[in-house]
Enzyme design. Sequence first.
Site, PDB file in Angstrom:
ATOM      1  N   SER A 181      94.754  43.258 -24.367  1.00  9.43           N
ATOM      2  CA  SER A 181      95.334  42.480 -25.469  1.00  9.43           C
ATOM      3  C   SER A 181      96.203  43.418 -26.301  1.00  9.43           C
ATOM      4  O   SER A 181      97.135  44.020 -25.778  1.00  9.43           O
ATOM      5  CB  SER A 181      94.223  41.821 -26.298  1.00  9.43           C
ATOM      6  N   HIS A 208      97.057  39.276 -23.006  1.00  8.64           N
ATOM      7  CA  HIS A 208      97.290  38.279 -24.050  1.00  8.64           C
ATOM      8  C   HIS A 208      98.725  38.411 -24.551  1.00  8.64           C
ATOM      9  O   HIS A 208      99.076  39.404 -25.195  1.00  8.64           O
ATOM     10  CB  HIS A 208      96.319  38.477 -25.217  1.00  8.64           C
ATOM     11  N   ASP A 308      87.019  39.370 -25.595  1.00  6.51           N
ATOM     12  CA  ASP A 308      87.370  38.729 -24.335  1.00  6.51           C
ATOM     13  C   ASP A 308      87.177  39.717 -23.188  1.00  6.51           C
ATOM     14  O   ASP A 308      87.606  40.865 -23.265  1.00  6.51           O
ATOM     15  CB  ASP A 308      88.825  38.245 -24.383  1.00  6.51           C
TER      16      ASP A 308
END
Length: 364
Positions: A181, A208, A308
């Site tokens: 991310s 992401h 995540d």
Amino acid sequence: MLEMTIRALIVDDSALIRKLLSDILSQDPNLRIIGTAFNGKDGLEKIKKLRPDVVLLDNIMPVFDGLKTLAWIVKECPTPVVMISAFGERAEEITLTAFEYGAVDVIQRPEGILSQNMPDMAEEICRKTRAATKANLENLECMRNRELEETDINKREKIEKHRSRKETTSFVRNVLAIGASTGGPRALEKLIGSFPADIPAAVLIVQHMPAGFTASFSKRLDSKTALRVKEAEEGDIIEEGTVLIAPGNHHMEIVQKTVKGRKEEVAHLSCSPKELGSRPSVNALFRSIAPIYGSKIVSLVLTGMNCDGADGAEQVKKMGGKIIAEAQSSCVVYGMPKEVVRRKLADFVLPLDKMAEEIVKIIS
């Protein structure tokens, strides 16, 4: 314990965008707008005067554009910067270059108050603005310095290496599944660029990133590695020597399907609900590959906010796969790998520059 209020400065040449972003950020009790600026030059003056905790910076502006402004911020007044970018090849390319300059993240330019996606977009803008303030700017600067030190000879070698790629094969001996991310684009460039051309693995990536940007990012990464890199499409066959990147706003899962009379593993894309605020989701990818590939999997959880990847990593580990978490020492934001380590799921905790070597050992 109450969180400290984050002081944000918005730099954008559009009065409408400045107003929209101000309204969005003002809805978050942990964020406070301390000023706005209408171009890069105005922004630099206000950064020097106001010393914000985070800057939201338009990538295309008159007088002093986003890249010039970012370069000054990184050099003269280190502050986390989140780029504001519209769709379009030029805007996306500038934003990807901004990551090399030292930007922490990117948000999609809000298109208007009547957009059906505005609630989701507003949540993402606030989340990324908060996360940016947790970035380790020293790690960003170290990565930037290493990139700038690369010689023309190194660049030529990369191009030649790229031209001599090996043929891909759908017989898959190993699967490298990578989640990242905040700080991920530069980390992935470094990691994937370190893989040998003949690495005996298929590579699957969830980064992401807003819709639209993953296509440009895939092309950029493709030009810097010996492996074939592409944005995943529905039905793409999983092959050794190929890197598939989940498209923005789509989960990427791997499913088994009969293709031309032969059972193959292929990419399946969906717009099912976000997980932990993200689509694509690292967890969704990891969960899907665990029962298919089992002990053939090496899952990597790189820099990023929140958690995540941890639930999915647990499923991979149960099926015999290996888990690598990025060490705090090289993370831009130590969140996702931290949760993997906290839950004792990691087989290896490694800084970014040690990962490729260890991966080759594991899968050879």
